[in-house]
Write an enzyme that holds these catalytic residues in place. Structure first.
Site, short mmCIF file in Angstrom:
data_model
loop_
_atom_site.label_atom_id
_atom_site.label_comp_id
_atom_site.label_asym_id
_atom_site.label_seq_id
_atom_site.Cartn_x
_atom_site.Cartn_y
_atom_site.Cartn_z
N ASP A 9 0.83 -1.21 0.00
CA ASP A 9 0.00 0.00 0.00
C ASP A 9 0.86 1.26 0.00
O ASP A 9 2.01 1.25 0.42
CB ASP A 9 -0.95 0.02 1.20
N GLU A 12 0.07 -1.29 5.60
CA GLU A 12 1.13 -0.91 6.54
C GLU A 12 1.02 0.57 6.90
O GLU A 12 1.26 0.96 8.04
CB GLU A 12 2.51 -1.20 5.92
#
EC number: 3.4.11.4
Length: 411
Positions: free
Chosen positions: A82, A177
């Site tokens: 991400d 994350e």
């Protein structure tokens, strides 16, 4: 000719994988799986036979041991798919400044965005290299698609060069994350690794074995709402109460006024109407004591402010986020020692550092997978000025290969 880390990176950054803290699902955005599916395809193509995407969007894969020894620890290399919600990650258009000759880099999509040498002195060390940037209208995604590209390039090298001896290598690509949920659903039993490395650091040559410890604080204020025409002596406006709490925060304890080993109290969100307000904070410090002191200070400030509003009430809620991974890593000094040696073998001068933030590695360390953080080569994360050197990505891939060799040699 196998793909370089940079070739891979240019493919990955154009896939939008921004995470969303407001979402309750895992992954928080379905689009993160688009990159996951591509990575599984590529892993299968290079010979990682068990590569797969699970329902949470994680990618798992294994490079089997080719060592005659049967006592080589299983090592995991991890990176996150991400990108941060702080700045747009949609329609990323990467630019490559080939054979960079020094000087500021003006970004073509928004000429007001300039990567200045004065702000990023590391550029002076990158003359002659190929610098990858965004066009200035989005972030680039080097955090952490550079890490993914490096792991992929190293995996292909290890599979294509069976004469390079290594133990079992596990690959893990995580989601979310950037919003602190990166390893919430990792199946450590399935992963089956002894030690790990996240490829999520910045400058080439750095190895980080220490992070902030982190908590979140939510303050909910209940005020006294009444028609403003009849408010004399009665109204207690929750918006004003929230403003007073923020105004009393120590100015020398903010992210923008602290550096090195100093922690901070950082307001991240306020929503308020007359009758109620909610304030969100993140608290950061390298020690547990420092964290608790800052939380006690914030609680004292809110109680002090509330004392002037006898009709109002508040709640103060602390939520643990992650802890300094050094506590765990100090019990396994070889994790960092081997990384230092691998960086040296890959041709760099190793630099040990502390992260003013956290990584998946902090959480994994406390979940039972001791995990240090190695450079991925990117700079100016979470901003349109993000950049990475293609050669630094190759150096990181070489570091991974050297690490795989070291764990086998020393077993």
């Amino acid at each position: 000719m196998p793909d370089s880390a940079a070739d891979r990176f240019l493919r990955y950054v154009v896939i939008d994988t921004q995470s969303d803290a407001a979402s309750k699902t895992q992954p928080s955005t379905e689009k993160q799986k688009n990159l996951g599916r591509l990575l599984v395809e590529e892993l299968l193509a290079i010979g990682v036979a068990d590569a797969h995407l699970d329902e949470h969007g994680y990618v798992y894969g294994t490079i089997p041991s080719n060592s005659p020894k049967n006592n080589v620890p299983v090592i995991c290399f991890c990176a996150h798919m991400d990108t941060a919600p702080d700045f747009s990650g949609t329609n990323v258009r990467p630019q490559v400044v080939r054979n960079y000759q020094g000087g500021d880099i003006r970004l073509p999509g928004d000429p007001s965005q300039v990567i200045r040498v004065a702000d990023h002195p590391v550029l002076k060390t990158l003359v002659g290299e190929d610098i990858i940037t965004s066009d200035g209208t989005t972030l680039l995604g080097a955090d952490d698609k550079a890490g993914i590209a490096e792991i992929m390039a190293a995996a292909e090298f290890l599979i294509n060069n069976p004469d390079v001896k290594h133990g079992t290598i596990r690959i893990l690509f995580t989601t979310d994350e950037e919003i602190g949920r990166g390893v919430d659903k990792v199946d450590l039993q399935k992963l089956g690794a002894d030690f790990g490395y996240t490829m999520d650091g910045e400058t080439a040559g750095t190895i980080e074995d220490e992070t902030f410890s982190a908590d979140a604080v939510e303050i909910a204020v209940k005020g006294v709402a009444i028609h403003p025409g009849f408010a004399f002596g009665k109204m207690e406006n929750a918006i004003r109460i929230a403003g007073e709490i923020v105004a009393r925060l120590p100015k020398d304890m903010a992210p923008e006024t602290t550096t090195g080993r100093d922690g901070f109290i950082h307001p991240t969100g306020v929503s308020a109407v007359m009758e109620k307000a909610s304030l969100s904070f993140i608290i950061r410090d390298f020690t547990e004591e420092g964290l608790k002191e800052k939380e006690a200070l914030l609680e004292a400030i809110s109680k002090e402010v509330m004392a002037a509003y006898p009709g109002s009430s508040h709640t103060f809620t602390v939520k643990e986020q992650y802890r300094n991974m050094k506590v765990v890593l100090d019990r396994h000094p070889e994790i960092v020692d081997y990384a230092v040696e691998a960086i040296r073998r890959a041709g760099m001068e190793p630099q040990r550092g502390s992260i003013r933030g956290g990584t998946d590695g902090s959480r994994l360390s406390f979940m039972g997978l001791p995990c240090a953080n190695i450079f991925a080569g990117g700079h100016a994360f979470h901003s349109p000025l993000e950049f990475v050197s293609a050669q630094d990505m190759d150096r990181a891939a070489r570091t991974i290969v050297e690490l795989a060799k070291l764990w086998e040699e020393r077993a």
